[in-house]
Enzyme design. Structure first.
Site, PDB file in Angstrom:
ATOM      1  N   CYS A 206      -0.356   5.302  -2.171  1.00 42.65           N
ATOM      2  CA  CYS A 206      -1.498   5.536  -1.266  1.00 42.65           C
ATOM      3  C   CYS A 206      -2.368   6.693  -1.729  1.00 42.65           C
ATOM      4  O   CYS A 206      -3.591   6.559  -1.851  1.00 42.65           O
ATOM      5  CB  CYS A 206      -1.012   5.734   0.164  1.00 42.65           C
ATOM      6  SG  CYS A 206       0.045   7.182   0.425  1.00 42.65           S
ATOM      7  N   HIS A 266       0.984   8.996   4.617  1.00 40.95           N
ATOM      8  CA  HIS A 266       0.106   7.922   4.148  1.00 40.95           C
ATOM      9  C   HIS A 266      -1.347   8.362   4.289  1.00 40.95           C
ATOM     10  O   HIS A 266      -1.687   9.188   5.148  1.00 40.95           O
ATOM     11  CB  HIS A 266       0.347   6.650   4.969  1.00 40.95           C
ATOM     12  CG  HIS A 266      -0.332   5.432   4.421  1.00 40.95           C
ATOM     13  ND1 HIS A 266      -0.109   4.948   3.151  1.00 40.95           N
ATOM     14  CD2 HIS A 266      -1.239   4.580   4.979  1.00 40.95           C
ATOM     15  CE1 HIS A 266      -0.838   3.865   2.950  1.00 40.95           C
ATOM     16  NE2 HIS A 266      -1.529   3.622   4.042  1.00 40.95           N
ATOM     17  N   HIS A 278      -6.772   1.138   1.768  1.00 39.98           N
ATOM     18  CA  HIS A 278      -5.597   1.925   1.399  1.00 39.98           C
ATOM     19  C   HIS A 278      -4.676   1.087   0.532  1.00 39.98           C
ATOM     20  O   HIS A 278      -4.855  -0.129   0.375  1.00 39.98           O
ATOM     21  CB  HIS A 278      -4.874   2.407   2.661  1.00 39.98           C
ATOM     22  CG  HIS A 278      -4.381   1.319   3.564  1.00 39.98           C
ATOM     23  ND1 HIS A 278      -3.182   1.376   4.241  1.00 39.98           N
ATOM     24  CD2 HIS A 278      -4.913   0.099   3.921  1.00 39.98           C
ATOM     25  CE1 HIS A 278      -3.014   0.298   4.974  1.00 39.98           C
ATOM     26  NE2 HIS A 278      -4.045  -0.497   4.800  1.00 39.98           N
TER      27      HIS A 278
END
Length: 331
Positions: A206, A266, A278
């Site tokens: 990520c 994240h 993402h």
């Protein structure tokens, strides 16, 4: 006219600096005199300790300058964004300060293709010398009608199709730093698979997705999501998301409790319309809106906050264009 070869450039810098030694000594300096390490393959792995069994920390790209922190068979290095890890010595060329100055001062090609190959001849049917990915750097030796004659950091030579890269100076003039352009690059990475610690157009995690996207716009920012969550302007997200702007970084993880602070695990890039892009399993767009086919309930439930980073570009040391980064400008 042919450009001065790397070996000659190193020798010239050494003489100019008043270091009266042989060119051979400069090229084959003992390992304990090396202060820099430069990857010699498209993507190299940095681990948390010097062992194949240790977890990956991050990756570095071909041609990327890294500082040597501990010189050994597994060399501890620092990347331009300040991350550290251990890289196998055979995966890098170790350089003295003089050699690093020569590498940075030399004309370079920035790879712009997601993936391409350096060939042994100016012919795409010839044997391959190496693969390259976006943001790899190669030394420019010469050019022909359709190929750049290039050298890798370990002095292997080959030919890169001109469609796969641009001279750094020309590339930099066309690079944009606005949210719309960065989002377009992020969207172009859609479908690339997730890989823990990945930071290239082959695969990415990520924060590696954010790092890769920004690096393709000549921007270096912190490597990890928890670090990215501390740069720029902090935004407590409104219930209707009305205070978010495209280009903001959105963060997810464990929410704060009475006895524990929030934990970031994240990150994504907000693209507007309650949507973000993402890398989770693969790079894709998700939505905070329950009415949207791309609705992501899981990430909505762990949404923490946002950071507005682009207005801080070149105003804080953690977020700079690479023409201001000390690693790329050690000359």
């Amino acid at each position: 006219m042919k450009i001065l070869p790397f070996k000659s450039a190193v020798a010239a810098l050494i003489v100019a600096a008043g270091l009266q030694t042989t060119v051979c000594a400069a090229q084959t300096a003992p390992a304990d005199t090396a202060t820099w390490a430069v990857p010699v393959s498209s993507v190299v792995n940095l681990r948390q300790a010097g062992d194949y069994g240790m977890e990956m920390e991050t990756q570095a790209l071909l041609g990327m300058p890294m500082k040597i922190l501990k010189n050994d068979h597994w060399t501890r290095v620092m990347t331009p964004e300040g991350d550290t890890g251990y890289v196998l010595s055979s995966a890098v060329r170790k350089m003295t300060d003089a050699e690093m100055r020569a590498w940075n001062a030399a004309p370079q090609i920035m790879v712009t293709a997601f993936q391409a190959f350096v060939y042994s001849k100016p012919d795409a049917k010839s044997l391959r010398v190496a693969d390259v990915v976006a943001s790899c750097r190669l030394r420019l030796l010469d050019k022909s009608k359709a190929f750049y004659h290039v050298a890798l950091p370990d002095e292997r030579e080959g030919y890169l199709p001109m469609t796969a890269g641009l001279p750094v100076e020309k590339w930099r003039k066309g690079v944009k730093h606005d949210a719309k352009s960065i989002i377009a690059t992020g969207l172009s990475l859609s479908g690339i698979t997730y890989h823990w610690a990945g930071t290239s157009t082959k695969a990415m995690d990520c924060s590696g997705f954010v790092r890769t996207t920004f690096l393709m716009h000549d921007i270096t920012l912190p490597r990890n999501a928890s670090q990215q969550a501390r740069i720029g302007e902090h935004i407590d997200i409104a219930p209707d998301f009305s205070n978010l702007e495209p280009g903001d970084l959105v963060f997810f993880g464990r929410k704060a409790t009475d006895d524990k602070p929030a934990h970031v695990s994240h990150v994504g890039i907000y693209i507007g319309g309650k949507k973000f892009i993402h890398s989770l399993a693969w790079v894709h767009v998700s939505s905070f809106s329950p009415d949207d086919p791309e609705y992501d309930e899981y990430d909505l439930n762990r949404l923490l906050w946002a950071q507005r980073v682009l207005p801080s570009l070149n105003k804080i040391p953690e977020l700079t264009t690479n023409d201001r980064n000390e690693f790329y400008n050690f000359k």
